[in-house]
Design an enzyme around this catalytic site. Structure first.
Site, mmCIF file in Angstrom:
data_model
loop_
_atom_site.group_PDB
_atom_site.id
_atom_site.type_symbol
_atom_site.label_atom_id
_atom_site.label_comp_id
_atom_site.label_asym_id
_atom_site.label_seq_id
_atom_site.Cartn_x
_atom_site.Cartn_y
_atom_site.Cartn_z
ATOM 1 N N PHE A 232 48.488 -15.253 37.150
ATOM 2 C CA PHE A 232 47.731 -14.612 38.535
ATOM 3 C C PHE A 232 48.685 -13.873 39.101
ATOM 4 C CE2 PHE A 232 46.139 -13.869 42.332
ATOM 5 C CZ PHE A 232 44.540 -13.828 42.027
ATOM 6 N N ASP A 340 57.234 -12.268 39.164
ATOM 7 C CA ASP A 340 56.432 -12.406 40.441
ATOM 8 C C ASP A 340 56.670 -13.640 41.271
ATOM 9 O OD1 ASP A 340 54.161 -12.816 42.234
ATOM 10 O OD2 ASP A 340 52.816 -12.159 40.560
ATOM 11 N N LYS A 371 52.983 -13.334 50.715
ATOM 12 C CA LYS A 371 52.743 -14.614 51.181
ATOM 13 C C LYS A 371 53.744 -14.945 52.333
ATOM 14 C CE LYS A 371 49.796 -16.859 48.090
ATOM 15 N NZ LYS A 371 48.909 -15.979 47.139
ATOM 16 N N THR A 395 49.544 5.116 53.034
ATOM 17 C CA THR A 395 49.611 5.343 54.056
ATOM 18 C C THR A 395 50.624 4.729 55.107
ATOM 19 O OG1 THR A 395 47.322 5.946 54.093
ATOM 20 C CG2 THR A 395 47.950 5.792 56.339
#
Lengths: 513, 513
Positions: A232, A340, A371, A395
């Site tokens: 995931f 990851d 996290k 941005t």
């Protein structure tokens, strides 16, 4: 300011004294509510100041969790948006340390910590101080477009981050907002790197430029990121094409038809199933190689993304040998190796990064985070720096106020020797779980994990559901993962006394099933 | 707490008095640095308290911008990451109101405001107060997983947001982090809505579920979102497939091969080219219809995304008739009409949402927001609420601390009558630009915009570059857009005196070219 890998150098006594002072001061000055236990009279005050305001054990006020006030608020929220995932409403003013307080006054021992995002639990006195400082307050209010006009201290802050927590060998950083956009932008960096190698010294052609604007090759090539079943990596359409834990997260959305390999599935306990598990590693690596080769024509693989432990997919672990094998394949095939660490990073496995347990042959090419680190982003090798402006851009490109929190978190991890705590208390926690698994063989198996990153698998999904719901009734919040596993994600300040409370109640819950 | 569309109801005098008090108190208590101008002695103090600490005009300390300190910091940053887009480094403690202070001590009149994300400029006294409050400070530190355990006041806060600023007729909200993930998740909501209509009362099949996990149809269908050339909607792979402003943002990444229509290109001035422009609208709408029909087999269109003014693509406007036509096509074809107000929302066009200028036949189906609203998300119709849990989900799903800032911003917009200011001062600004365009016909054309959302086009890219660089030398920061346009994005607190300073320097710069 922050020192590289010096988490265990400070005198613990000085630290604790200082802590106690700060904690008391914070509690007085910002009127923390100690729910019935006066902090100054607590015996453990001197040695565990940040836990001062915790109750001695879970406090249950309502018959059920969610209680009536949570249920009423959920009804209200449902008039505004879907609220099916909401478990209860919290009172964050009254939560402290490892305990989350809900609106019905229940004090719940939190072993899930906001999907593993709170390394220091609730209302840590040092975090409460971060924005009681003019400079930091102004950094919070005047949020810059970091890619255009960053603040004067931004280079120093990033440099400190690289020196203190970057995986060894990764000297560059790109900041983002959350895990999904960190992975999406890491993929973009990989695609650029891959195509730059193919292009050599040539500039992109006019056809490249024109076709890219219209979503067509050659400008928008059919490259791919190889991922794993049970992996995931995010909720955007790119990262969803590499996520494969539950159909509900993907159904009805278009996806990139990228290759998906099988993650190793081991037999537990590991030390009794070495031969089977070694063969499993070999077969899985062979499959990865084959997939890369078979994708070469349709959708060449530019990189592999993998979690050091599959977090949403069931807390599935793989061996150091498997990860070393993956890294080797990437090197051989000239593709990127992306680890990851969005959920595994930040110290919960006992090392700051989980992949450090694997003794890899040099660092991964890219390590993504979010996290527990409060902000998102990725550390990477120099060769993944994108030289042309506005290719990897956003941005905001992160949020300096989150880095201010992270800086303080790193200080506390160091000062409180929290990695030591994770390793010691984690081993104690795992041992307790193992012992319970032994007693309830028909209900639990495959207890596993590193540090505080622990899980156990229930005999089936219905049993898990019963256990998790009953645990909540006795004041314990845990997470679920995969089809039938429970995941434990305590804050790094979780202590043996908390483990004891949990194990005692877990035992009672299992006994009553 | 907040009242729907009541921005112009309060007594301005009471407001200003209160403001002055707060501004003075904030300045004293948090030691704002007034760079040489003592706030208490400023004549305009009573009527324009938030602008107290501004200098009278841009202050230039270094020979060039970036000055030597910015250049040194940029070199430092370049050892850590690509920094090609960085213009200068700011000192956010010394910035105030409409002026950004750089590390070399230059006070620059900011008409770009961090890519249009700062509605109240720098260090607004009311924003500085937001986190000097226990409850808000704790909301900042204890960031929840909003989809699982939101805070006790979350439903009320969202409800207030819906009552005060939601586009009329949109009763639901989904919160996110930034513009990209807001659009990505809006697409997901559209795909689910579209497929639910096709499925009727049927559940997804086993084949749907299995194939979705592997990125294949039918679970991952070849649906599409139709977008426009010159449109920009984000930096993730999904939103990039709907963005078409510059190849550099898209080159080398895989993209969904979704249909791209042509945005109207009008002749200016509008009142002298009515016939041509009407025909343009008609042709563009016809093209949209044809694209929807021709995509039906390969990649059916589930929704259209469009900006009310194409912001990155050149500040390209389209008529109310064009948007009404698009909405009508969506209704006819049974597809969703998504208006991306990430850059146009928040009051800068003189209405809180730009699409309110178009007098549409009911609200759009979905309106996405971010930037000036500090957080991301989308307002939507009830039918786009996704009932199954964990389909539209994210670890954080936004950030309550950003909503606290937004609440205060909305109060200030109301109290200071900032929408009135945008309309009045914006008209004055546009008039000034028109007059300059007339004088420098060979350099400028097509001055356009609504409220403070203004732009003018230069004769070519090189001329624009010269103008923008020279403006910075005289202490003015503006933005660029499209191939050769300058975009103006002042904060909502920009006043006529700031317009005068800008126009005077703009005139001088053009005269010297």
């Amino acid at each position: 300011m922050l020192r590289r890998r010096s988490f265990q150098t400070k005198n613990i006594f000085r630290t604790t004294r200082e802590y106690t002072r700060i904690a008391f001061k914070s509690i007085r000055s910002i009127s923390l509510v100690p729910y019935g236990i006066h902090p100054l009279s607590t015996k453990s005050a001197k040695s565990e100041a940040p836990l001062l305001c915790e109750p001695k054990e879970p406090v249950l006020k309502s018959k059920d969790i969610p209680g009536p006030k949570s249920i009423a608020l959920k009804k209200k929220l449902e008039t505004i948006q879907a609220a099916g995932t909401v478990e209860f409403f919290a009172d964050y003013e009254k939560s402290f340390g490892n305990y989350i307080c809900d609106v019905d006054g229940n004090m719940i021992l939190d072993i899930y910590t906001q999907i593993s995002t709170l390394p220091l639990g609730y209302n840590h006195p040092k975090l409460l101080q971060v924005f009681q400082n003019d400079q930091n307050l102004k950094a919070l209010i005047n949020r810059p477009a970091l890619g255009v006009t960053p603040g004067k201290d931004w280079p120093d802050k990033l440099s400190n981050m690289l020196q203190t927590i970057a995986p060894k060998g990764l000297s560059k950083i790109t900041t983002m907002m959350c895990g999904s956009c960190s992975n999406e932008n890491a993929y973009k960096a990989i695609f650029i790197w891959y195509r730059n190698k193919l292009r050599g010294d040539n500039c992109p052609s006019e056809e490249d430029k024109k076709s890219a604007l219209l979503n067509k090759p050659p400008g928008s090539p059919n490259l791919s990121i190889l991922s794993f079943k049970g992996g995931f990596h995010g909720r955007t359409l790119g990262t969803l094409s590499t996520s494969h834990t539950n159909y509900i997260q993907k159904l009805d959305y278009p996806a990139f038809d990228w290759p998906v390999a099988t993650f190793p599935k081991y037999k537990y306990p590991l030390d009794q199933n070495e031969n089977f598990n070694k063969k499993e590693d070999k077969n899985r690596l062979l499959e990865v190689k084959k997939l890369i080769d078979s994708s070469a024509c349709k959708s060449p693989v530019a990189g592999i993304i993998v979690e050091p432990i599959q977090c949403e997919g069931g807390d599935n672990e793989a061996s150091a040998e498997f990860f070393k094998g993956l890294q080797k394949i990437c090197k051989e095939k000239g593709i990127a190796f992306l680890v990851d660490e969005v959920q595994t990073g930040g110290g919960i496995t006992g090392k700051f990064w989980c992949h450090e347990h694997f003794n890899l042959d040099g660092p991964p090419d890219i390590v993504t985070f979010s996290k527990k680190l409060q902000m998102g982003g990725f550390f990477h090798k120099d060769e993944f720096v994108v030289r042309e402006p506005y290719r990897i851009f956003h941005t905001w490109m992160g949020d300096p106020s989150k880095l201010l929190l992270l800086e303080e978190i790193i200080h506390v991890i160091e000062e409180e020797k929290l990695l030591e705590n994770v390793n010691e208390t984690g081993a104690y926690f795992k041992e307790g779980l193992m012992s319970i698994e032994k007693e309830f063989k028909e209900l639990l198996h495959s207890t596993r994990g590193r540090g505080f990153f622990l899980a156990t698998t229930c005999s089936n999904a219905a049993t898990r559901e019963k256990i998790v719901v009953t645990l909540k009734k006795v004041g314990i919040q845990v997470g679920v993962t995969g089809e039938s596993s429970i995941r434990f994600r305590p804050a790094l300040i979780f202590k043996k006394k908390h483990v004891d409370i949990f194990l005692d109640r877990f035992h009672k819950v299992l006994k009553c099933l």
